[in-house]
Structures are given as structure tokens and as C-alpha cells.
Scaffold this motif. Structure first.
Motif: not given
Length: 211
Positions: A93-121
Motif C-alpha cells: 500500500s505504501a510508496d515510502l516508509l521512513l524510520m528515523v532513529t527508531a530501529i534501535c528500539f524495535f523489539r524485533d528489527a527483523e520482523q519490523a523489516f519484514r513488515e515494511a517489505w509487506r506494506a511497500l508496493k
């Protein structure tokens, strides 16, 4: 994302950008240099108080902290409550996803990036900014993070480590830039350079695409 320190200290966090205007300006310049021009739906993940989404023209944000979200909405950012590991976004659904100094606080960065891949066109891009642990100032942050209410739980990574996680999630076509050089933010100037590459500047920006 761990939200409790940001829930408790949202105003203190937000005031940092007013106290460090040259640092903030350099970060915005670095991010602008990496944002694609053609984007219909862009979302900041971990939007905080809207300090980046608002000036960068990003209308939507995902943020778990209600206190941070209040300030972001005051800046005109439409906040959706949620976390990076389970994005409240439709597939492709998204053209662009931005993450600014947030990755170091994710509980599961690998899962977060998989979710980003899913949500991007297909062809969509992710722009992820980190505090690069391998930089001179990043090493100082790492050594002193226990004293910070914000960073004591942070997992600082290098730009290379972050790119490896993005690649494992399926991203490709990587570009890097960096800023905030040296070992003291007080030495940042109005013309703080924005340079290609990584590992020397504290603020590293990684851009990658979903094939």
C-alpha cells in the motif's frame, strides 16, 4: 518498539530538537537527500512527535506512544497507533516508509523489516536513519547509553548490520549517506557536511527498494 521512556518523557524528547537546532537541521538535510520525489503514500514508522514527518511532508505516522502522538498530531501528522512489528498498513500500500532513529528500539528489527517489505508496493522504498555504532560519536553513545532514559534499552547497530537485516527481508538497491562527524554534537556547524557512505558520521541514512 519500547514506548515507556517516550511516554514518560515526550516533552523532554521533543525539546531536544530545539536545544540542538544545527544537529536537527543536518539530520533533515541528510534525510531530504535520500527521499524519492515520486511518492503518493508515505508513512513514518516510529513517528515520535512528528519532528521528521512534518517538515519532510510525510502525512501519516505509526507510533505506539500516546504522549508522543499528541505532539505529532499538533504538527499535522495523522498518527495511527501501532508498532513496527505489526504495521497497521495493507499489503503493498505504501510508496515510502521512513524510520528515523527508531530501529534501535524495535523489539524485533527483523520482523519490523519484514513488515515494511509487506506494506511497500513493488518498487517502493524504505529510508532508515540510525545512530551508527561504528562512528566515533556512536561509540560514545554506546559506552554511555546506560545513563540515558531514552537509550539505556537501545540496541545500536552499524549501517552495515542494518543493511544486512534489510537485505534478509528482501530489500535491494542500497544507498547510504551520513552526517554528524566528530565526537561532540556541540561542534556541529550550519554547513555540517552530508557525505556518501557510512561509519564516520553518527547519523547514517540507508535507502533501499522492494524489487
Amino acid at each position: 518498539m519500547e514506548s515507556s521512556p517516550y511516554q514518560e518523557h515526550a516533552v523532554r524528547y521533543d525539546r531536544w530538537f530545539e536545544d540542538k537546532p544545527l544537529v536537527y537541521a543536518a539530520e533533515l538535510r541528510a534525510l531530504r537527500s535520500m527521499l524519492p520525489d515520486d511518492r503518493t503514500l508515505s508513512v513514518e514508522i516510529g513517528a515520535g512527535t512528528g519532528r521528521f514527518a512534518a517538515p519532510l511532508g510525510i502525512r501519516f505516522g505509526v507510533e505506539p506512544s500516546a504522549a508522543m502522538a499528541v505532539l505529532a498530531r499538533q504538527r499535522g501528522v495523522e498518527i495511527i497507533s501501532g508498532v513496527a512489528e505489526a504495521l497497521p498498513l495493507r499489503d503493498s500500500s505504501a510508496d515510502l516508509l521512513l524510520m528515523v532513529t527508531a530501529i534501535c528500539f524495535f523489539r524485533d528489527a527483523e520482523q519490523a523489516f519484514r513488515e515494511a517489505w509487506r506494506a511497500l508496493k513493488p518498487g517502493g522504498q524504505i529510508v532508515a536513519a540510525i545512530l551508527d555504532r561504528s562512528s566515533p560519536l556512536g561509540q560514545i553513545y554506546e559506552a554511555n547509553k546506560a545513563a540515558s532514559p531514552f537509550y539505556r534499552q537501545a540496541v545500536f547497530r552499524t549501517a552495515g548490520e542494518t543493511a544486512d537485516l534489510l537485505a534478509a527481508a528482501g530489500f535491494a538497491k542500497f544507498s547510504f549517506c551520513q552526517t554528524l562527524f566528530g565526537q561532540d554534537l556541540a561542534a556541529v556547524t550550519e554547513d555540517e557536511p552530508i557525505c556518501a557512505g557510512h561509519s564516520q558520521g553518527l547519523f547514517a541514512v540507508i535507502r533501499a527498494a522492494k524489487p
